[in-house]
Write a protein that holds these residues in place. Structure first.
Motif, PDB file in Angstrom:
ATOM      1  N   VAL A   1       0.874  -1.444  -0.107  1.00 47.84           N
ATOM      2  CA  VAL A   1       0.084  -0.022  -0.071  1.00 47.84           C
ATOM      3  C   VAL A   1       0.852   1.120  -0.106  1.00 47.84           C
ATOM      4  O   VAL A   1       2.087   1.068   0.122  1.00 47.84           O
ATOM      5  CB  VAL A   1      -1.006  -0.048   1.386  1.00 47.84           C
ATOM      6  N   ALA A   2       0.185   2.297  -0.152  1.00 49.11           N
ATOM      7  CA  ALA A   2       1.042   3.708  -0.468  1.00 49.11           C
ATOM      8  C   ALA A   2       1.565   3.952   1.214  1.00 49.11           C
ATOM      9  O   ALA A   2       0.975   3.586   1.854  1.00 49.11           O
ATOM     10  CB  ALA A   2       0.315   4.718  -0.839  1.00 49.11           C
ATOM     11  N   LYS A   3       2.795   4.597   1.365  1.00 47.88           N
ATOM     12  CA  LYS A   3       2.958   5.188   2.745  1.00 47.88           C
ATOM     13  C   LYS A   3       2.285   5.866   3.322  1.00 47.88           C
ATOM     14  O   LYS A   3       1.939   5.882   4.715  1.00 47.88           O
ATOM     15  CB  LYS A   3       4.423   5.781   2.500  1.00 47.88           C
ATOM     16  N   SER A   4       1.407   6.816   2.556  1.00 49.04           N
ATOM     17  CA  SER A   4       0.402   7.601   3.226  1.00 49.04           C
ATOM     18  C   SER A   4      -0.763   6.744   3.806  1.00 49.04           C
ATOM     19  O   SER A   4      -1.136   7.230   5.278  1.00 49.04           O
ATOM     20  CB  SER A   4      -0.252   8.512   2.171  1.00 49.04           C
ATOM     21  N   THR A   5      -1.269   5.621   3.242  1.00 47.57           N
ATOM     22  CA  THR A   5      -2.145   4.670   3.770  1.00 47.57           C
ATOM     23  C   THR A   5      -1.729   4.267   4.866  1.00 47.57           C
ATOM     24  O   THR A   5      -2.314   4.180   6.042  1.00 47.57           O
ATOM     25  CB  THR A   5      -2.747   3.759   2.536  1.00 47.57           C
ATOM     26  N   ALA A   6      -0.479   3.579   4.808  1.00 42.23           N
ATOM     27  CA  ALA A   6       0.299   2.917   6.059  1.00 42.23           C
ATOM     28  C   ALA A   6       0.251   3.875   7.177  1.00 42.23           C
ATOM     29  O   ALA A   6      -0.122   3.486   8.476  1.00 42.23           O
ATOM     30  CB  ALA A   6       1.563   2.496   5.637  1.00 42.23           C
TER      31      ALA A   6
END
Length: 268
Positions: free
Chosen positions: A58-63
Protein backbone atom coordinates in the motif's frame (compact mmCIF):
# COMPACT_ATOMS: atom_id res chain seq x y z
CA UNK A 1 20.01 -27.29 39.79
CA UNK A 2 20.80 -25.89 36.38
CA UNK A 3 18.65 -24.05 33.90
CA UNK A 4 18.84 -25.16 30.29
CA UNK A 5 18.07 -22.59 27.65
CA UNK A 6 17.60 -22.87 23.94
CA UNK A 7 17.00 -20.35 21.20
CA UNK A 8 14.18 -21.74 19.02
CA UNK A 9 15.02 -19.39 16.17
CA UNK A 10 18.62 -20.40 15.46
CA UNK A 11 19.60 -21.08 11.85
CA UNK A 12 20.04 -24.78 12.52
CA UNK A 13 16.49 -25.51 13.55
CA UNK A 14 14.20 -22.56 12.75
CA UNK A 15 13.46 -23.43 9.14
CA UNK A 16 9.90 -22.18 9.15
CA UNK A 17 7.84 -19.77 11.20
CA UNK A 18 4.02 -19.83 11.46
CA UNK A 19 2.73 -17.12 9.18
CA UNK A 20 0.34 -14.42 10.42
CA UNK A 21 -3.20 -14.76 9.19
CA UNK A 22 -4.34 -12.68 6.28
CA UNK A 23 -8.02 -12.36 5.42
CA UNK A 24 -9.03 -13.32 1.91
CA UNK A 25 -12.76 -12.67 2.01
CA UNK A 26 -14.91 -9.55 1.96
CA UNK A 27 -15.64 -7.13 4.78
CA UNK A 28 -14.80 -3.49 5.35
CA UNK A 29 -11.56 -2.70 3.53
CA UNK A 30 -10.39 -0.17 6.13
CA UNK A 31 -10.88 -2.67 8.95
CA UNK A 32 -9.10 -5.36 6.98
CA UNK A 33 -6.17 -3.03 6.32
CA UNK A 34 -5.90 -2.15 10.00
CA UNK A 35 -5.87 -5.82 10.93
CA UNK A 36 -3.26 -6.52 8.26
CA UNK A 37 -1.08 -3.81 9.79
CA UNK A 38 -1.36 -5.43 13.21
CA UNK A 39 -0.47 -8.81 11.72
CA UNK A 40 2.80 -7.36 10.45
CA UNK A 41 3.94 -7.24 14.08
CA UNK A 42 3.36 -10.96 14.55
CA UNK A 43 6.83 -11.54 13.10
CA UNK A 44 8.73 -8.29 13.79
CA UNK A 45 8.74 -6.38 17.06
CA UNK A 46 9.33 -2.94 15.53
CA UNK A 47 8.57 -1.55 12.07
CA UNK A 48 8.63 1.78 10.32
CA UNK A 49 5.99 3.24 8.03
CA UNK A 50 7.94 2.21 4.92
CA UNK A 51 8.29 -1.35 6.24
CA UNK A 52 4.54 -1.70 6.76
CA UNK A 53 3.69 -0.11 3.40
CA UNK A 54 6.08 -2.41 1.55
CA UNK A 55 4.80 -5.55 3.24
CA UNK A 56 1.17 -4.76 2.56
CA UNK A 57 1.70 -3.28 -0.88
CA UNK A 58 0.00 0.00 0.00
CA UNK A 59 1.02 3.65 -0.24
CA UNK A 60 3.11 5.09 2.60
CA UNK A 61 0.35 7.62 3.22
CA UNK A 62 -2.14 4.79 3.74
CA UNK A 63 0.21 2.93 6.08
CA UNK A 64 0.90 6.13 8.05
CA UNK A 65 -2.80 6.92 8.38
CA UNK A 66 -3.63 3.43 9.68
CA UNK A 67 -0.65 3.38 12.06
CA UNK A 68 -1.61 6.79 13.44
CA UNK A 69 -5.19 5.66 14.02
CA UNK A 70 -4.12 2.47 15.75
CA UNK A 71 -1.66 4.42 17.91
CA UNK A 72 -4.39 6.83 18.99
CA UNK A 73 -6.36 3.88 20.37
CA UNK A 74 -3.38 2.27 22.10
CA UNK A 75 -3.20 -0.76 19.83
CA UNK A 76 0.32 0.22 18.79
CA UNK A 77 2.83 2.75 20.07
CA UNK A 78 5.70 4.73 18.57
CA UNK A 79 9.17 4.78 20.12
CA UNK A 80 11.77 7.53 20.20
CA UNK A 81 13.27 6.26 16.91
CA UNK A 82 9.95 6.64 15.09
CA UNK A 83 9.37 2.87 14.91
CA UNK A 84 6.05 1.31 15.81
CA UNK A 85 5.44 -1.57 18.23
CA UNK A 86 2.38 -3.36 19.57
CA UNK A 87 0.70 -1.34 22.30
CA UNK A 88 -0.39 -2.24 25.80
CA UNK A 89 -4.08 -2.11 24.92
CA UNK A 90 -3.60 -5.21 22.78
CA UNK A 91 -1.93 -6.85 25.77
CA UNK A 92 -4.94 -5.97 27.93
CA UNK A 93 -7.37 -7.48 25.44
CA UNK A 94 -5.19 -10.55 24.99
CA UNK A 95 -5.04 -11.15 28.72
CA UNK A 96 -8.83 -10.84 28.93
CA UNK A 97 -9.23 -13.45 26.20
CA UNK A 98 -6.73 -15.66 27.98
CA UNK A 99 -8.42 -15.34 31.38
CA UNK A 100 -11.91 -15.93 29.99
CA UNK A 101 -11.06 -19.08 28.05
CA UNK A 102 -13.26 -21.81 29.49
CA UNK A 103 -11.03 -24.73 28.57
CA UNK A 104 -7.99 -23.08 30.17
CA UNK A 105 -9.97 -22.35 33.33
CA UNK A 106 -10.94 -26.02 33.70
CA UNK A 107 -7.53 -27.36 32.69
CA UNK A 108 -5.24 -25.22 34.85
CA UNK A 109 -5.57 -27.10 38.17
CA UNK A 110 -5.30 -30.42 36.35
CA UNK A 111 -2.17 -29.22 34.57
CA UNK A 112 -0.61 -28.21 37.86
CA UNK A 113 -1.15 -31.72 39.19
CA UNK A 114 0.40 -33.23 36.04
CA UNK A 115 3.40 -30.92 36.34
CA UNK A 116 3.97 -32.05 39.93
CA UNK A 117 3.62 -35.73 38.98
CA UNK A 118 5.80 -35.68 35.87
CA UNK A 119 8.21 -32.83 36.70
CA UNK A 120 8.11 -31.87 33.01
CA UNK A 121 6.83 -28.72 31.30
CA UNK A 122 3.09 -29.13 30.65
CA UNK A 123 1.26 -27.43 27.75
CA UNK A 124 -2.40 -26.92 26.93
CA UNK A 125 -2.88 -26.52 23.18
CA UNK A 126 -5.90 -25.59 21.08
CA UNK A 127 -6.24 -25.64 17.28
CA UNK A 128 -6.38 -22.53 15.14
CA UNK A 129 -6.61 -23.51 11.50
CA UNK A 130 -3.54 -25.60 10.73
CA UNK A 131 -1.67 -24.30 13.78
CA UNK A 132 -1.66 -25.07 17.48
CA UNK A 133 -1.78 -22.24 20.01
CA UNK A 134 -0.53 -23.04 23.50
CA UNK A 135 -2.86 -21.05 25.73
CA UNK A 136 -1.34 -22.25 29.00
CA UNK A 137 2.07 -23.55 30.04
CA UNK A 138 3.50 -24.69 33.35
CA UNK A 139 7.27 -24.82 33.26
CA UNK A 140 9.25 -27.79 34.56
CA UNK A 141 9.59 -27.75 38.33
CA UNK A 142 13.15 -29.05 37.93
CA UNK A 143 14.27 -25.83 36.28
CA UNK A 144 14.81 -27.25 32.79
CA UNK A 145 13.54 -24.33 30.74
CA UNK A 146 13.52 -24.60 26.97
CA UNK A 147 10.53 -22.69 25.69
CA UNK A 148 10.07 -19.79 28.10
CA UNK A 149 7.64 -17.35 26.48
CA UNK A 150 8.41 -18.50 22.94
CA UNK A 151 6.66 -21.11 20.88
CA UNK A 152 3.10 -20.13 21.77
CA UNK A 153 1.94 -20.75 18.18
CA UNK A 154 3.32 -23.68 16.20
CA UNK A 155 2.41 -25.32 12.91
CA UNK A 156 0.53 -28.52 13.70
CA UNK A 157 3.04 -30.78 11.95
CA UNK A 158 5.89 -29.49 14.14
CA UNK A 159 4.48 -30.48 17.54
CA UNK A 160 3.05 -33.64 19.10
CA UNK A 161 -0.01 -31.62 20.14
CA UNK A 162 -0.71 -30.95 16.47
CA UNK A 163 -0.55 -34.64 15.65
CA UNK A 164 -2.74 -35.55 18.65
CA UNK A 165 -5.40 -33.01 17.68
CA UNK A 166 -5.34 -33.50 13.89
CA UNK A 167 -5.72 -37.27 14.29
CA UNK A 168 -9.16 -36.68 15.81
CA UNK A 169 -10.16 -33.38 14.20
CA UNK A 170 -10.71 -33.42 10.41
CA UNK A 171 -10.75 -29.62 10.16
CA UNK A 172 -7.23 -29.32 11.59
CA UNK A 173 -6.03 -32.17 9.40
CA UNK A 174 -7.46 -30.49 6.31
CA UNK A 175 -6.11 -27.03 7.20
CA UNK A 176 -2.60 -28.38 7.72
CA UNK A 177 -2.67 -30.28 4.43
CA UNK A 178 -3.74 -27.10 2.62
CA UNK A 179 -0.99 -25.07 4.30
CA UNK A 180 1.66 -27.67 3.54
CA UNK A 181 4.49 -29.00 5.65
CA UNK A 182 7.42 -26.57 5.63
CA UNK A 183 10.32 -27.98 7.68
CA UNK A 184 11.27 -26.44 10.99
CA UNK A 185 13.86 -28.92 12.25
CA UNK A 186 15.31 -32.19 11.03
CA UNK A 187 12.56 -34.09 12.84
CA UNK A 188 9.66 -32.20 11.26
CA UNK A 189 7.08 -33.99 9.12
CA UNK A 190 7.68 -32.79 5.55
CA UNK A 191 5.44 -34.78 3.23
CA UNK A 192 1.77 -35.65 3.24
CA UNK A 193 2.66 -39.36 3.33
CA UNK A 194 4.60 -38.84 6.56
CA UNK A 195 1.71 -36.82 7.97
CA UNK A 196 -0.83 -39.54 7.18
CA UNK A 197 1.40 -42.22 8.68
CA UNK A 198 1.94 -40.18 11.84
CA UNK A 199 -1.80 -39.56 12.30
CA UNK A 200 -2.50 -43.28 11.80
CA UNK A 201 -0.07 -44.12 14.60
CA UNK A 202 -1.74 -41.59 16.90
CA UNK A 203 -5.20 -43.03 16.21
CA UNK A 204 -3.91 -46.49 17.02
CA UNK A 205 -2.03 -45.54 20.19
CA UNK A 206 -4.18 -42.69 21.43
CA UNK A 207 -1.20 -40.40 21.94
CA UNK A 208 1.57 -38.70 19.93
CA UNK A 209 5.33 -38.60 20.46
CA UNK A 210 7.55 -36.26 18.48
CA UNK A 211 11.32 -35.87 18.70
CA UNK A 212 12.98 -32.64 17.53
CA UNK A 213 9.79 -31.52 15.84
CA UNK A 214 10.02 -27.83 16.73
CA UNK A 215 13.30 -27.60 18.63
CA UNK A 216 16.34 -29.77 17.99
CA UNK A 217 17.12 -31.98 20.98
CA UNK A 218 13.69 -31.60 22.57
CA UNK A 219 10.73 -33.99 22.52
CA UNK A 220 7.09 -33.99 23.55
CA UNK A 221 4.25 -36.39 24.28
CA UNK A 222 0.65 -35.29 23.74
CA UNK A 223 -2.85 -36.70 24.16
CA UNK A 224 -6.03 -35.20 22.72
CA UNK A 225 -8.75 -33.60 24.80
CA UNK A 226 -11.89 -34.86 23.11
CA UNK A 227 -15.50 -33.73 23.14
CA UNK A 228 -17.93 -36.23 21.58
CA UNK A 229 -14.99 -37.92 19.92
CA UNK A 230 -13.59 -34.75 18.37
CA UNK A 231 -10.31 -33.25 19.60
CA UNK A 232 -10.81 -29.71 20.91
CA UNK A 233 -7.37 -29.42 22.50
CA UNK A 234 -4.37 -31.32 23.74
CA UNK A 235 -2.40 -31.87 26.90
CA UNK A 236 1.32 -32.47 26.51
CA UNK A 237 4.64 -32.68 28.31
CA UNK A 238 7.80 -31.26 26.81
CA UNK A 239 11.49 -31.40 27.58
CA UNK A 240 14.96 -32.55 26.59
CA UNK A 241 14.77 -35.70 24.47
CA UNK A 242 16.66 -38.03 26.86
CA UNK A 243 14.29 -37.17 29.72
CA UNK A 244 11.12 -37.52 27.66
CA UNK A 245 12.20 -40.71 25.88
CA UNK A 246 12.86 -42.42 29.20
CA UNK A 247 9.50 -41.33 30.60
CA UNK A 248 6.95 -41.98 27.83
CA UNK A 249 5.41 -45.09 29.41
CA UNK A 250 4.97 -43.33 32.74
CA UNK A 251 3.56 -40.03 31.46
CA UNK A 252 1.07 -41.34 28.89
CA UNK A 253 -1.39 -42.80 31.47
CA UNK A 254 -1.09 -39.61 33.53
CA UNK A 255 -1.77 -37.39 30.52
CA UNK A 256 -4.66 -39.57 29.34
CA UNK A 257 -6.38 -39.53 32.73
CA UNK A 258 -5.85 -35.78 33.01
CA UNK A 259 -7.19 -35.09 29.50
CA UNK A 260 -10.28 -37.20 30.20
CA UNK A 261 -10.85 -35.31 33.43
CA UNK A 262 -10.56 -31.96 31.66
CA UNK A 263 -13.00 -33.10 28.95
CA UNK A 264 -15.58 -34.26 31.52
CA UNK A 265 -15.40 -31.06 33.54
CA UNK A 266 -15.43 -28.83 30.48
CA UNK A 267 -18.57 -30.47 29.08
CA UNK A 268 -20.45 -30.55 32.39
Amino acid sequence: MTTATHDPQTEADAWCTPKPKRATGGGLRSVGTALDVLECFAVDSALGVSDVARRLGVAKSTAHRVLTTLASRGFIEQDSQGLYRLGLHLYDLGMLSHARNGLRHVALPVMQAVAEQTRHTVNLGVPDGGDIVFIERIESVDGVRILGHSGRRQAAHCVSSGLAIAAFNPDVDRARREAGFPPRTRGTVRRVEEWEEALGVVRQRGYAVLHSGSIAGASSVAVPIRSQGRAIGSLSVFGPTPLIEADVRRVVPLLTAAANRIARQYQS
